[in-house]
Enzyme design. Structure first.
Site, PDB file in Angstrom:
ATOM      1  N   PRO A 244      11.065  -2.906 -10.773  1.00 28.94           N
ATOM      2  CA  PRO A 244      10.582  -4.278 -10.999  1.00 28.94           C
ATOM      3  C   PRO A 244       9.074  -4.446 -10.862  1.00 28.94           C
ATOM      4  O   PRO A 244       8.450  -5.141 -11.678  1.00 28.94           O
ATOM      5  CB  PRO A 244      11.321  -5.078  -9.924  1.00 28.94           C
ATOM      6  CG  PRO A 244      12.574  -4.303  -9.679  1.00 28.94           C
ATOM      7  CD  PRO A 244      12.174  -2.864  -9.803  1.00 28.94           C
ATOM      8  N   LYS A 245       8.461  -3.833  -9.827  1.00 25.35           N
ATOM      9  CA  LYS A 245       7.021  -4.010  -9.637  1.00 25.35           C
ATOM     10  C   LYS A 245       6.231  -3.411 -10.786  1.00 25.35           C
ATOM     11  O   LYS A 245       5.335  -4.052 -11.361  1.00 25.35           O
ATOM     12  CB  LYS A 245       6.590  -3.398  -8.305  1.00 25.35           C
ATOM     13  CG  LYS A 245       5.101  -3.567  -7.988  1.00 25.35           C
ATOM     14  CD  LYS A 245       4.318  -2.311  -8.296  1.00 25.35           C
ATOM     15  CE  LYS A 245       2.836  -2.497  -8.008  1.00 25.35           C
ATOM     16  NZ  LYS A 245       2.054  -1.276  -8.241  1.00 25.35           N
ATOM     17  N   VAL A 246       6.551  -2.169 -11.164  1.00 26.90           N
ATOM     18  CA  VAL A 246       5.839  -1.512 -12.258  1.00 26.90           C
ATOM     19  C   VAL A 246       6.107  -2.243 -13.569  1.00 26.90           C
ATOM     20  O   VAL A 246       5.204  -2.421 -14.398  1.00 26.90           O
ATOM     21  CB  VAL A 246       6.234  -0.024 -12.350  1.00 26.90           C
ATOM     22  CG1 VAL A 246       5.725   0.600 -13.641  1.00 26.90           C
ATOM     23  CG2 VAL A 246       5.677   0.730 -11.154  1.00 26.90           C
TER      24      VAL A 246
ATOM     25  N   CYS B   5       3.839  -5.159 -13.772  1.00 28.36           N
ATOM     26  CA  CYS B   5       2.473  -4.725 -14.094  1.00 28.36           C
ATOM     27  C   CYS B   5       2.331  -4.471 -15.586  1.00 28.36           C
ATOM     28  O   CYS B   5       1.354  -4.894 -16.219  1.00 28.36           O
ATOM     29  CB  CYS B   5       2.116  -3.458 -13.315  1.00 28.36           C
ATOM     30  SG  CYS B   5       1.836  -3.697 -11.555  1.00 28.36           S
TER      31      CYS B   5
END
Length: 276
Positions: free
Chosen positions: A207-209, A212
């Site tokens: 989710p974080k990548v 981004c």
């Protein structure tokens, strides 16, 4: 390096190289001096030197049209209006927006953004840059010569899909090596991802990548990447438990709305640069 093109844009507002290149969105630009106003690096296949002084943006480059560079630096977007809207809706962001006044979200190559942020996982900035440059030197095409050192464009998806895992491992990419190869293959076979769901199907993208890449590669400016710094920021500003990611997303949407991605960049740069 002798650059073939020189492009000048006048009356450029809300722009400063150090803010743009040091806010966590890109890894192949480095300062030429201590001023914060001159950087050298790459955009797509083009090596370039970028300088800014009193509203004049000068780009000396190995290639790229005026339209390309205008788009890359997002010069058609009114960042003054974005900051005014953010501060009106959430006055607590004022200091961050003023501190990083020159941030602009670049229009980066999607494949490069995907691979760069896979490499960025659990990694620090110096090592990320070293990993990416090693990858470019090994698999990218030579795009110029700077101070006697060859400069290389970012590798194509074809080059990385065909790379041997042992060769990628030699570049000290660690567990990211198979992710890079498999993601390049998926990019070629499945086409360009166009949404978060497409990205999450790729190897090594969580989710974080994905957020981004949504923000920096797909220009979804409502995306709100949450890393360790942003967890700290949201906890400090809104007293949210640092483990409560979902509440952070909801709060970002409520406070920053359609400009959440811009807000994330102003806050990230402000907190990290000042060590708050």
């Amino acid at each position: 390096m002798v650059y073939k093109e020189k492009i000048v844009f006048d009356d450029v507002k809300d722009f400063r190289p150090v803010h743009i290149f040091e806010c966590g969105q890109v890894f192949r630009w480095v300062p030429e001096d201590q001023s914060g106003d001159v950087y050298t690096g790459f955009a797509g296949n083009h090596a370039a030197r970028v300088s800014y002084e009193e509203g004049r943006l000068t780009i000396e480059a190995s290639g790229g049209s005026e339209e390309f560079w205008h788009d890359y630096f997002d010069l058609g977007t009114d960042y003054g209006e974005i900051k005014r809207t953010l501060v009106t809706n959430e006055p607590a962001i004022r200091d961050a927006a003023e501190y990083g006044y020159g941030i602009r979200i670049l229009n980066q190559d999607l494949f490069e953004t995907i691979i760069s942020f896979i490499i960025s996982q659990n990694n620090n900035i110096p090592r990320i840059r070293k990993n990416i440059e090693s990858l470019c030197e090994r698999y990218g095409e030579q795009a110029g010569d700077g101070d006697g050192k060859a400069m290389y464009a970012f590798p194509t998806a074809e080059a990385l899909a065909e790379a041997e895992l042992s060769d990628l491992a030699d570049l000290k990419l660690g567990y990211r090596a198979p992710y890079i190869k498999e993601t390049a293959r998926a990019y070629l076979e499945g086409g360009k991802p166009s949404c978060r769901e497409d990205l999450l199907k790729m190897h090594g993208i969580g989710p974080k990548v994905a957020n981004c890449i949504m923000l920096f590669g797909l220009r979804d400016v409502e995306a709100f990447p949450i890393d360790t710094w942003v967890r700290h920021i949201m906890s400090d500003m809104y007293e949210i438990d640092e483990k409560d990611t979902q509440l952070m997303y909801k709060t970002a949407k409520d406070k920053f709305g359609k400009y959440a991605g811009y807000a994330q960049q102003y806050l990230f740069y402000y907190y990290r640069d000042k060590g708050l």
